[in-house]
Design a protein around this motif. Structure first.
Motif, PDB file in Angstrom:
ATOM      1  N   LEU A  15      33.337 -20.308   8.311  1.00 23.97           N
ATOM      2  CA  LEU A  15      33.029 -19.037   7.656  1.00 23.97           C
ATOM      3  C   LEU A  15      33.260 -19.090   6.144  1.00 23.97           C
ATOM      4  N   GLY A  16      33.628 -20.276   5.649  1.00 27.65           N
ATOM      5  CA  GLY A  16      33.841 -20.434   4.219  1.00 27.65           C
ATOM      6  C   GLY A  16      35.225 -20.034   3.745  1.00 27.65           C
ATOM      7  N   ILE A  17      36.154 -19.841   4.664  1.00 29.05           N
ATOM      8  CA  ILE A  17      37.530 -19.478   4.315  1.00 29.05           C
ATOM      9  C   ILE A  17      38.309 -20.756   4.015  1.00 29.05           C
ATOM     10  N   ARG A  18      39.000 -20.771   2.903  1.00 31.07           N
ATOM     11  CA  ARG A  18      39.811 -21.925   2.521  1.00 31.07           C
ATOM     12  C   ARG A  18      41.024 -22.014   3.442  1.00 31.07           C
ATOM     13  N   CYS A  19      41.158 -23.137   4.136  1.00 31.40           N
ATOM     14  CA  CYS A  19      42.289 -23.320   5.041  1.00 31.40           C
ATOM     15  C   CYS A  19      42.690 -24.795   5.076  1.00 31.40           C
ATOM     16  N   ALA A  20      43.848 -25.052   5.624  1.00 31.94           N
ATOM     17  CA  ALA A  20      44.416 -26.396   5.635  1.00 31.94           C
ATOM     18  C   ALA A  20      43.715 -27.295   6.644  1.00 31.94           C
ATOM     19  N   ASN A  21      43.650 -28.588   6.303  1.00 30.79           N
ATOM     20  CA  ASN A  21      43.222 -29.595   7.267  1.00 30.79           C
ATOM     21  C   ASN A  21      44.385 -29.843   8.209  1.00 30.79           C
ATOM     22  N   THR A  22      44.103 -29.961   9.507  1.00 33.34           N
ATOM     23  CA  THR A  22      45.158 -30.181  10.484  1.00 33.34           C
ATOM     24  C   THR A  22      44.763 -31.280  11.455  1.00 33.34           C
ATOM     25  N   GLN A  23      45.773 -31.903  12.039  1.00 32.77           N
ATOM     26  CA  GLN A  23      45.590 -32.887  13.099  1.00 32.77           C
ATOM     27  C   GLN A  23      46.747 -32.749  14.068  1.00 32.77           C
ATOM     28  N   VAL A  24      46.470 -32.955  15.351  1.00 28.01           N
ATOM     29  CA  VAL A  24      47.520 -32.971  16.363  1.00 28.01           C
ATOM     30  C   VAL A  24      47.664 -34.417  16.845  1.00 28.01           C
ATOM     31  N   HIS A  25      48.889 -34.934  16.770  1.00 29.99           N
ATOM     32  CA  HIS A  25      49.163 -36.294  17.226  1.00 29.99           C
ATOM     33  C   HIS A  25      50.074 -36.222  18.446  1.00 29.99           C
ATOM     34  N   LEU A  67      52.053 -31.334  15.157  1.00 29.11           N
ATOM     35  CA  LEU A  67      51.009 -30.758  14.330  1.00 29.11           C
ATOM     36  C   LEU A  67      51.232 -31.175  12.879  1.00 29.11           C
ATOM     37  N   LEU A  68      50.223 -31.844  12.283  1.00 30.65           N
ATOM     38  CA  LEU A  68      50.267 -32.220  10.872  1.00 30.65           C
ATOM     39  C   LEU A  68      49.372 -31.267  10.102  1.00 30.65           C
ATOM     40  N   VAL A  69      49.910 -30.696   9.026  1.00 29.58           N
ATOM     41  CA  VAL A  69      49.168 -29.734   8.214  1.00 29.58           C
ATOM     42  C   VAL A  69      49.154 -30.227   6.771  1.00 29.58           C
ATOM     43  N   GLU A  70      47.953 -30.412   6.214  1.00 31.91           N
ATOM     44  CA  GLU A  70      47.827 -30.831   4.823  1.00 31.91           C
ATOM     45  C   GLU A  70      47.991 -29.615   3.922  1.00 31.91           C
ATOM     46  N   ARG A  71      48.905 -29.698   2.963  1.00 34.19           N
ATOM     47  CA  ARG A  71      49.155 -28.570   2.057  1.00 34.19           C
ATOM     48  C   ARG A  71      47.971 -28.357   1.131  1.00 34.19           C
ATOM     49  N   PHE A  72      47.561 -27.118   0.939  1.00 35.84           N
ATOM     50  CA  PHE A  72      46.512 -26.780  -0.027  1.00 35.84           C
ATOM     51  C   PHE A  72      46.956 -25.639  -0.936  1.00 35.84           C
ATOM     52  N   ASP A  73      48.169 -25.159  -0.720  1.00 35.05           N
ATOM     53  CA  ASP A  73      48.673 -23.986  -1.442  1.00 35.05           C
ATOM     54  C   ASP A  73      49.629 -24.380  -2.568  1.00 35.05           C
ATOM     55  N   VAL A  74      49.304 -25.447  -3.285  1.00 33.49           N
ATOM     56  CA  VAL A  74      50.180 -25.926  -4.343  1.00 33.49           C
ATOM     57  C   VAL A  74      49.535 -25.647  -5.697  1.00 33.49           C
ATOM     58  N   SER A  75      50.296 -25.042  -6.580  1.00 33.84           N
ATOM     59  CA  SER A  75      49.837 -24.749  -7.925  1.00 33.84           C
ATOM     60  C   SER A  75      50.867 -25.289  -8.900  1.00 33.84           C
TER      61      SER A  75
END
Length: 51
Positions: free
Chosen positions: A5-15, A23-31
């Motif tokens: 839907l075009g919403i900015r969200c984190a890339n995730t993977q389940v190992h 659950l691995l979550v790539e951070r995207f909320d860094v400024s």
């Protein structure tokens, strides 16, 4: 679904590990090198499809 839907969200993977799924979550909320948001709902974790 959010990305579709075009919403900015984190890339995730389940190992899968010997101790259970991780659950691995790539951070995207860094400024400027500092995180700006810290939120992951339990509902999101419960309804993540197993791959």
């Amino acid at each position: 679904m959010a990305k579709e839907l075009g919403i900015r969200c984190a890339n995730t993977q389940v190992h899968e590990t010997e101790n259970g799924d991780v659950l691995l979550v790539e951070r995207f909320d860094v400024s400027e090198g500092l995180p700006t948001n810290h939120f992951l709902s339990a509902n999101s974790l419960r309804h993540h499809p197993k791959q």
